[in-house]
Write an enzyme that holds these catalytic residues in place. Structure first.
Site, PDB file in Angstrom:
ATOM      1  CD  GLU A 429       2.678   7.398 -32.938  1.00 15.84           C
ATOM      2  OE1 GLU A 429       3.485   7.957 -32.162  1.00 15.84           O
ATOM      3  OE2 GLU A 429       2.062   6.374 -32.618  1.00 15.84           O
ATOM      4  CD  GLU A 496       3.674   2.328 -33.153  1.00 12.18           C
ATOM      5  OE1 GLU A 496       3.479   2.879 -32.059  1.00 12.18           O
ATOM      6  OE2 GLU A 496       4.459   2.772 -34.022  1.00 12.18           O
TER       7      GLU A 496
END
Length: 820
Positions: A429, A496
């Site tokens: 991220e 994820e």
């Protein structure tokens, strides 16, 4: 003075002098002797003091008043939870600071051609290492392994090693990091002709069942001060240490050099999660027939191939990633995880059917990868969280520009020979990065290791990675399909996914989303043009909430407490799409930090709680991932005051069907469907609830719950009855509150006191309750929903460890463990 009697002797003397000058003849005191590498643990008997001391690096500093301890050590987990601690939500409200470690190292019979190195597997963070008052170096990244050459400042006899650790600026991570020398420390001795640390790469090519080509690429160091001709002999040993191949060649080097070898391996045993076959490459260096170094590398033989939209292929077979994301801490021991505890955790997820783990979001300990090699667990090995900008105020992003190349090179070289490592991940991220940044990092890795694909958590929007990694955005309806439509030849992996929340032993029958009536608010990435804000809805299990009295800080253990998509819907996507090659669920274990706020120590994303007790989702995943027949039902069957209320009974199984019985009366048989769960609505009455799972009409496995009565006793169950008296082995003891019939009381929360005598010590207590802020290095804990955990470690002496658990008005329980 040498006396010469004739011309013959003069000629001989001149010839000897020429040989001496040319370096082709050495004196007796310089004769090369057989030597080999020695590597020993120096974990024991460090001196430690919390707080800074500007003189603690000095060779003769007085540390007699300091605490004596063994590493791995994490001082943060020894502290108290406090809302005012600067680590805050990210660091689970535990303390940080500056700490010093000191240790005396005794060197005997130091030779001119000896080399000594100290190796740290991990120090969090900003470490400075000194030998005899001399600074050896600094490393800011708290997760990287590193070493220093001690030789220039080493002396025979006592040597003072000092380490300063600075984790005072917090938060330094977005999760619990721990503080200190939290991994192992080693002392390595070589000769002055040696293979440098992580200096050999083993690559398997042209792999088949009949043969494999093993390419060996090695680095060499020569610190003798003169050129050397080195014979390099490598042999491959199987799991029983039998030699199965051998190759040798000569290399001439000055200060440093390299060698390349190629070995043909006949009928190799290929590494896979089902058959984690391992070999060892033993490389020896000889000079004039004398052994100078031995370097051993465990490795596996396997092939990796990405086939466009068809999938990820291991050894020519398509494989799906049944994966979990995990942080590096382990509940009550924090980040200083004993090998025993780590192994037990890995065995637990392997038994669940998990075949892959993602190291979020940093390198793990070397032992982790070795265990994954031998257990058969694939690894997505992740180097960093962010890159050039800090994500937590004081994290590694502040050092990234100056350090990333050195740290990334060390990371790749350290882990490249592990067959379990099948994917590199370069970040997670990363916000507002330039695609050129991604390209620079990807190219840097491929210059060192080009044998594995590269991905990135939420890295799908840039073109340079090999596999598109999706985090939360991939959980929305249509996201993966739209991406695949635009990039039909790029595989997708859930780096994820998915996110669900559960608290062990807690149930709600109404579906809950992280944000009420608006699941997980988000901004649609610019990369997506069509995707609308759609989520996977999960139907309520009842019209009215059956369990309304549970605090909202706890989450439901039905599969109905989600962010965007439930477990079952997500795994159906994996099975129905070749290009979606699997996922890494967030998370396997509950981890400290990243909570929703005081007084919670964490959020309940794990399928296993902080004490290492499985939640019901553990068995849901087992039903989806494991081939071993199983059945599990929820909830428990002790619901005082709910007589006559219809309770949803959910069954997970990998069998064809299941039949439910209440007090020996059948409530019907149901066949498994794409819903991946079976549901009965059962009016509650005390007694026995039993489920039998079937295949082809035959009873295969079963599970029974019996209503618990009044709390009566404690029961201690240990995972070992014998341990080694080595100061490292750990006994895991589960404590249950039971009734007079030995049935666990599922809502018990009694205070429990522990007594440990003999050669053992308490290293952690835990119960899995995210709101329990009790310390961990004490001899007491409340039970939570019927259970709590005690960890006891051997102290080094032989004898019997007596462990006793007591609680007011309950019968006590005691076990004996032999330390040998």
């Amino acid at each position: 003075m040498i006396q010469v009697k004739n011309n013959c002797n003069i000629r001989i003397l001149i010839y000897i002098i020429i040989l001496l000058i040319s370096g082709q003849l050495v004196s007796c005191s310089q004769t090369v002797q057989n030597k080999t590498r020695e590597r020993v643990s120096i974990d024991f008997n460090w001196k430690f003091q919390l707080g800074d001391n500007q003189k603690a690096f000095e060779e003769n500093f007085d540390d007699t008043s300091w605490r004596v301890l063994d590493v791995p050590h994490d001082w943060s987990i020894e502290g108290n939870y406090d809302a005012n601690n600067p680590a805050g939500i990210s660091g689970a409200f535990l303390p940080v600071g500056i700490g010093w470690y000191r240790k005396n190292i005794e060197i005997k019979n130091l030779q001119d051609d000896d080399k000594y190195f100290v190796e740290f597997d991990g120090v969090y963070m900003n470490s400075e290492v000194y030998l005899n008052g001399q600074l050896l170096g600094k490393r800011p990244y708290g997760y990287i392994s590193f070493s220093y050459d001690l030789t220039p400042y080493l002396k025979e006899g006592e040597n003072s090693l000092a380490v300063r650790v600075d984790n005072s600026e917090a938060p330094s991570g977005r999760w619990y990091t721990g503080s200190g020398i939290y991994r192992h420390v080693w002392l390595t001795k070589t000769s002055n002709v040696y293979v440098p640390r992580w200096g050999i790469e083993v690559i398997s090519t042209i792999v088949s069942k009949n043969s494999a080509t093993i390419k060996v690429k090695g680095e060499l160091k020569n610190e003798t001060g003169k050129p050397q001709k080195i014979e390099v002999v490598s042999r491959v040993l199987d799991a029983l240490s039998n030699e199965v191949a051998l190759v040798k060649n000569d290399v001439s080097i000055d200060d440093e050099g390299s060698f390349n070898q190629e070995i043909e391996l006949k009928n190799p045993r290929l590494w896979s999660p089902e058959n984690p076959a391992m070999y060892t490459l033993e490389t020896k260096l000889f000079i004039n027939g004398k052994l100078r170094d031995t370097y051993n590398i465990p490795f596996g033989v396997r092939s990796i191939e990405l086939k466009g939209s068809k999938g990820f292929y291991l050894n020519g077979k398509s494989i799906k990633f049944k994966g979990l994301s995990n942080h590096h801490d382990a509940g009550p021991v924090g980040s200083a995880v004993p090998d025993d505890v780590l192994y037990q955790r890995l065995k637990m997820v392997k038994n669940m059917g998990c075949n892959a783990l993602r190291t979020t979001h940093n390198p793990f300990s070397p032992e982790f990868y070795t265990m994954c090699d031998t257990l058969g667990i694939m690894v997505m090995d992740e180097a960093f969280d962010g890159w050039f900008k800090a994500k937590a105020e004081h994290d590694y992003g502040n050092y990234f520009k100056d350090w990333w190349q050195r740290d990334l090179a060390d990371f790749i070289k350290r882990d490249r020979n592990h067959p379990s490592v099948v994917i590199w991940s370069i970040g997670n991220e990363v916000r507002n990065f330039q695609s050129e940044d991604q390209k620079i990092i990807v190219d840097f890795i491929k210059d060192i290791d080009s044998t594995r694909p590269i991905t990135q958590g939420s890295g799908y929007s840039a073109p340079y990675i090999d596999i598109a990694g999706f985090n939360g955005h991939g959980e929305n309806k249509g996201a993966l399909e739209e991406y695949h439509e635009e990039y039909p030849n790029k595989l997708i992996i859930g780096t994820e996914m998915t996110h669900t929340l559960q608290t062990r032993g807690v149930y709600r029958t109404k579906t809950w989303y992280r944000t009420k009536d608006n699941p997980a608010p988000w901004e649609k990435p610019a990369h997506f043009k069509k995707m609308e804000h759609k989520v996977y809805k999960i139907s309520d299990l009842s019209n009215n909430e059956v369990f309304p009295d549970i605090t909202r800080k706890y989450q439901s253990s039905y599969d109905n407490s989600i962010v965007r998509i439930g477990v079952r819907d997500d795994w159906n996507r994996v099975e129905n799409s070749d290009y979606y090659i699997g996922n890494f669920r967030w998370t396997g274990f509950d981890y400290l930090g990243e909570s929703f706020g005081w007084p919670a120590r964490t959020a309940n994303f794990g399928i296993i709680d902080l004490a290492g007790f499985p939640k019901d989702h553990y068995y849901l995943y087992q039903s989806l991932w494991s081939d071993e027949p199983m059945v599990h039902m929820l909830p428990h069957w002790t619901h005082k005051g709910k007589e006559g209320v219809k309770i949803p009974v959910v069954v997970y199984t990998n069998c064809d069907s299941a039949e439910l019985f209440l007090n020996k009366v059948s409530l019907g048989e149901k066949e498994m469907t794409a819903e991946r769960q079976l549901v009965w609505h059962v009016p509650y009455e005390k007694g026995e609830l039993k489920v039998i799972a079937k295949k082809s009409g035959k009873n295969i496995c079963e599970q029974t719950y019996t209503t618990a009565e009044k709390k009566h006793a404690l029961v201690l169950n240990s995972n070992k009855v014998n341990i080694k008296a080595n100061r490292t082995d750990v006994v895991r003891l589960e404590v249950s509150v039971v009734d007079a019939n030995n049935i666990m009381v599922p809502d018990a929360n009694n205070d429990i006191l522990f007594s440990v005598t003999g050669p053992g010590k308490i290293i952690g207590v835990e119960n899995g309750n995210i709101l329990d802020l009790s310390p961990h290095k004490v001899n007491y804990r409340k039970a939570f929903n019927g259970k709590c955990l005690l960890l006891v470690q051997s102290t080094g002496s032989k004898g019997v460890i007596h462990i006793k658990a007591t609680s007011n008005n309950l019968k006590s329980s005691e076990v004996k463990i032999s330390a040998n």
